[in-house]
Design a protein around this motif. Structure first.
Motif, PDB file in Angstrom:
ATOM      1  N   LEU A 104       0.823  -1.204   0.000  1.00 55.95           N
ATOM      2  CA  LEU A 104       0.000   0.000   0.000  1.00 55.95           C
ATOM      3  C   LEU A 104       0.864   1.263   0.000  1.00 55.95           C
ATOM      4  CD1 LEU A 104      -3.092   0.759   0.294  1.00 55.95           C
ATOM      5  CD2 LEU A 104      -2.570   1.157   2.700  1.00 55.95           C
ATOM      6  N   TYR A 105       1.940   1.238   0.770  1.00 54.21           N
ATOM      7  CA  TYR A 105       2.859   2.380   0.862  1.00 54.21           C
ATOM      8  C   TYR A 105       4.223   1.974   0.314  1.00 54.21           C
ATOM      9  CZ  TYR A 105      -0.668   4.135   4.163  1.00 54.21           C
ATOM     10  OH  TYR A 105      -1.840   4.557   4.764  1.00 54.21           O
ATOM     11  N   ALA A 106       4.245   1.518  -0.928  1.00 54.83           N
ATOM     12  CA  ALA A 106       5.459   0.950  -1.516  1.00 54.83           C
ATOM     13  C   ALA A 106       6.647   1.910  -1.474  1.00 54.83           C
ATOM     14  CB  ALA A 106       5.189   0.519  -2.955  1.00 54.83           C
ATOM     15  N   LYS A 107       6.386   3.204  -1.631  1.00 52.60           N
ATOM     16  CA  LYS A 107       7.480   4.174  -1.665  1.00 52.60           C
ATOM     17  C   LYS A 107       8.125   4.386  -0.298  1.00 52.60           C
ATOM     18  CE  LYS A 107       6.019   6.724  -5.788  1.00 52.60           C
ATOM     19  NZ  LYS A 107       5.657   8.051  -6.357  1.00 52.60           N
ATOM     20  N   LYS A 108       7.469   3.932   0.744  1.00 52.08           N
ATOM     21  CA  LYS A 108       8.044   4.084   2.084  1.00 52.08           C
ATOM     22  C   LYS A 108       8.975   2.925   2.450  1.00 52.08           C
ATOM     23  CE  LYS A 108       4.469   7.003   4.139  1.00 52.08           C
ATOM     24  NZ  LYS A 108       5.379   8.134   4.380  1.00 52.08           N
ATOM     25  N   HIS A 109       9.014   1.919   1.555  1.00 53.33           N
ATOM     26  CA  HIS A 109       9.927   0.783   1.730  1.00 53.33           C
ATOM     27  C   HIS A 109       9.736   0.111   3.094  1.00 53.33           C
ATOM     28  CE1 HIS A 109      11.850   2.076  -1.963  1.00 53.33           C
ATOM     29  NE2 HIS A 109      12.031   3.270  -1.438  1.00 53.33           N
ATOM     30  N   ILE A 110       8.496  -0.247   3.374  1.00 52.85           N
ATOM     31  CA  ILE A 110       8.184  -0.961   4.608  1.00 52.85           C
ATOM     32  C   ILE A 110       8.504  -2.440   4.396  1.00 52.85           C
ATOM     33  CG2 ILE A 110       6.343  -1.581   6.221  1.00 52.85           C
ATOM     34  CD1 ILE A 110       4.923   1.008   5.260  1.00 52.85           C
ATOM     35  N   GLU A 111       9.409  -2.969   5.197  1.00 57.64           N
ATOM     36  CA  GLU A 111       9.839  -4.353   5.070  1.00 57.64           C
ATOM     37  C   GLU A 111       9.755  -5.039   6.435  1.00 57.64           C
ATOM     38  OE1 GLU A 111      13.140  -4.769   1.846  1.00 57.64           O
ATOM     39  OE2 GLU A 111      13.624  -2.960   2.999  1.00 57.64           O
ATOM     40  N   PRO A 112       8.578  -5.536   6.791  1.00 55.62           N
ATOM     41  CA  PRO A 112       8.369  -6.091   8.127  1.00 55.62           C
ATOM     42  C   PRO A 112       9.370  -7.156   8.541  1.00 55.62           C
ATOM     43  CG  PRO A 112       6.273  -5.832   6.998  1.00 55.62           C
ATOM     44  CD  PRO A 112       7.337  -5.554   5.987  1.00 55.62           C
ATOM     45  N   LEU A 113       9.777  -8.009   7.601  1.00 51.11           N
ATOM     46  CA  LEU A 113      10.668  -9.099   7.979  1.00 51.11           C
ATOM     47  C   LEU A 113      12.111  -8.650   8.149  1.00 51.11           C
ATOM     48  CD1 LEU A 113       9.160 -11.994   5.853  1.00 51.11           C
ATOM     49  CD2 LEU A 113       8.813 -11.476   8.266  1.00 51.11           C
ATOM     50  N   LYS A 114      12.408  -7.413   7.762  1.00 49.49           N
ATOM     51  CA  LYS A 114      13.711  -6.830   8.044  1.00 49.49           C
ATOM     52  C   LYS A 114      13.638  -5.904   9.264  1.00 49.49           C
ATOM     53  CE  LYS A 114      15.626  -6.974   3.354  1.00 49.49           C
ATOM     54  NZ  LYS A 114      16.213  -6.159   2.240  1.00 49.49           N
ATOM     55  N   MET A 115      12.466  -5.352   9.504  1.00 51.06           N
ATOM     56  CA  MET A 115      12.276  -4.408  10.603  1.00 51.06           C
ATOM     57  C   MET A 115      12.028  -5.097  11.940  1.00 51.06           C
ATOM     58  SD  MET A 115       9.709  -1.905   8.458  1.00 51.06           S
ATOM     59  CE  MET A 115       9.334  -0.740   9.761  1.00 51.06           C
ATOM     60  N   PHE A 116      11.478  -6.329  11.889  1.00 51.33           N
ATOM     61  CA  PHE A 116      11.031  -6.990  13.117  1.00 51.33           C
ATOM     62  C   PHE A 116      11.456  -8.455  13.206  1.00 51.33           C
ATOM     63  CE2 PHE A 116       7.715  -3.707  12.374  1.00 51.33           C
ATOM     64  CZ  PHE A 116       7.834  -3.010  13.568  1.00 51.33           C
ATOM     65  N   GLU A 117      11.452  -8.922  14.453  1.00 51.95           N
ATOM     66  CA  GLU A 117      11.555 -10.343  14.754  1.00 51.95           C
ATOM     67  C   GLU A 117      10.140 -10.826  15.085  1.00 51.95           C
ATOM     68  OE1 GLU A 117      14.329 -11.939  14.483  1.00 51.95           O
ATOM     69  OE2 GLU A 117      15.821 -10.317  14.544  1.00 51.95           O
TER      70      GLU A 117
END
Length: 328
Positions: A104-117
Motif C-alpha cells: 500500500l505504501y510501496a514508496k516508504k519501503h516498509i519491510e516487516p521481515l527486516k524491521m522486526f523479529e
C-alpha cells in the motif's frame, strides 16, 4: 605472558558467552511497552490489552499499552521498529501493518521481515460485515450486493484507515462481488464504529471483537462473516461463501494478529516471549474468552508466524494492485 594473555581472553569470551543467559534469567526486570499502532477500541487494541494483562501478571511486571495511531499504522510501526531491541518494546501487529502496508505504501519501503523479529501469532479474527440498519435497508449479503449494484458508489464504508484490515477486506469483497462502494478512512476502528452507529457511514467489514456488543444490542446488523466456517460468537450469521453468489465461493478474508519485536532482539528473549504468550492463549479460560469475542487463538512458533507474514505480503500485494489502493 602469552599464556596469561590467552587466559584473560578466554575468560572474557566466557563472560560474553554467559551474557545472554544472564540477561534471559533477569528478563523482564522492568515494565514492557506493547505498542498498538491504532486508537483504542479496535481489535488490535482489545487483543493487546488481553495478552498484555496476562503477560504482566505472569511475570510480575507491568505491560504498558501505548496507542500510537496515524498513517494506517505506519507511525506506530516505525516507532516500534526503531526501539532498542532488548525485549522491552514490542508491537501488536496485524494483517494491515505487517501484510498490506508494504504494498500500500510501496514508496516508504516498509519491510516487516527486516524491521522486526516475529514473536508470536496471537489469533485469527474473522471479519464480520455489519450495516447500520437505520441507514441501509438490507438484511443479508445478497441484498447488500443487489443494493450496491443499483447504487454504485453510494454506500459509504468506514475503516480504521487506508490499508487497515477493514479497508482491505472490503476492497477484496468488492473485487470478488463486482460492486463499488466509497471508502471513508478513520484514524482507528473505534472512531469508525462510532460513526457507523451514528449513521455517518453505512457499513463496515471489520473484526468481530470490535462490533460484537453492538450486534448483540441490535445497533448494528450482521450480514456475513469472512471465515470459511461460522463464528462461535455469531452462530446464526452465515459465511460470505454460504451466500452462493457468483465469485464468492471459497471466500476467506480473516484478520490475523501477532506480536513482533524490533529486529535484533535476542533469540532467547524472543523464545521466552513466544513460550509465555503461547501458554496464555492456550489456557482453556483464555481460549473461551477469545472465542466469545470472535477471535481464534493461534499458538505457534516464531518461524511459522514469519512464514505467515511472508505469504500474506504476497497475497495482498495482488489485491492492492487490482483495487488500485496504493498510496503515493
Amino acid at each position: 605472558m602469552k599464556l596469561r594473555a590467552y587466559l584473560i581472553a578466554a575468560a572474557s569470551l566466557a563472560c560474553m558467552a554467559g551474557a545472554p543467559a544472564t540477561s534471559l534469567a533477569k528478563y523482564p526486570d522492568r515494565p514492557i511497552t506493547l505498542i498498538v499502532p491504532f486508537t483504542p477500541g479496535g481489535t488490535t487494541d482489545i487483543l493487546a490489552r488481553a495478552v498484555g494483562d496476562k503477560l504482566g501478571k505472569a511475570w510480575g511486571q507491568t505491560v504498558i499499552i501505548e496507542n500510537v495511531p496515524g498513517a494506517g499504522g505506519i507511525i506506530g510501526t516505525e516507532k516500534a521498529a526503531q526501539a532498542k531491541p532488548d525485549g522491552y518494546t514490542l508491537m501488536m501487529g496485524h494483517i494491515g501493518t505487517l501484510g498490506v502496508n508494504p504494498s500500500l505504501y510501496a514508496k516508504k519501503h516498509i519491510e516487516p521481515l527486516k524491521m522486526f523479529e516475529p514473536v508470536a501469532w496471537v489469533a485469527r479474527v474473522p471479519n464480520v460485515l455489519v450495516v447500520n440498519p437505520k441507514k441501509l435497508p438490507v438484511h443479508d449479503l445478497a441484498g447488500l450486493i443487489a443494493y450496491a449494484k443499483q447504487h454504485p458508489g453510494k454506500i459509504d464504508f468506514g475503516s480504521g484507515g487506508n490499508g487497515s484490515a477493514a479497508h482491505t477486506a472490503t476492497e477484496y469483497l468488492m473485487l470478488k462481488a463486482g460492486i463499488n462502494m466509497t471508502h471513508v478512512p478513520y484514524r482507528g476502528t473505534g472512531p469508525a464504529v462510532t460513526d457507523l452507529i451514528a449513521g455517518q457511514n453505512q457499513l463496515m467489514f471489520t473484526g468481530v471483537p470490535a462490533v460484537l456488543g453492538f450486534i448483540q444490542s441490535g445497533q448494528l446488523r450482521a450480514l456475513a462473516v469472512s471465515s470459511t466456517k461460522r463464528v462461535a460468537a455469531l452462530p446464526k450469521v452465515p459465511t460470505v461463501a454460504e451466500s452462493g453468489l457468483p465469485g464468492l465461493a471459497g471466500f476467506q478474508a480473516d484478520q490475523w494478529y501477532g506480536i513482533v519485536a524490533p529486529a535484533g532482539t535476542p533469540h532467547d528473549i524472543v523464545a521466552k516471549l513466544n513460550t509465555e504468550i503461547n501458554r496464555i492463549i492456550s489456557a482453556p479460560e483464555e481460549q473461551h474468552h477469545f472465542e466469545g469475542q470472535g477471535a481464534i487463538p493461534n499458538p505457534t512458533t516464531p518461524e511459522a508466524f514469519k512464514a505467515q507474514i511472508r505469504s500474506e505480503i504476497a497475497r495482498w500485494k495482488e489485491v492492492v494492485e487490482k483495487a488500485h489502493m496504493a498510496i503515493n
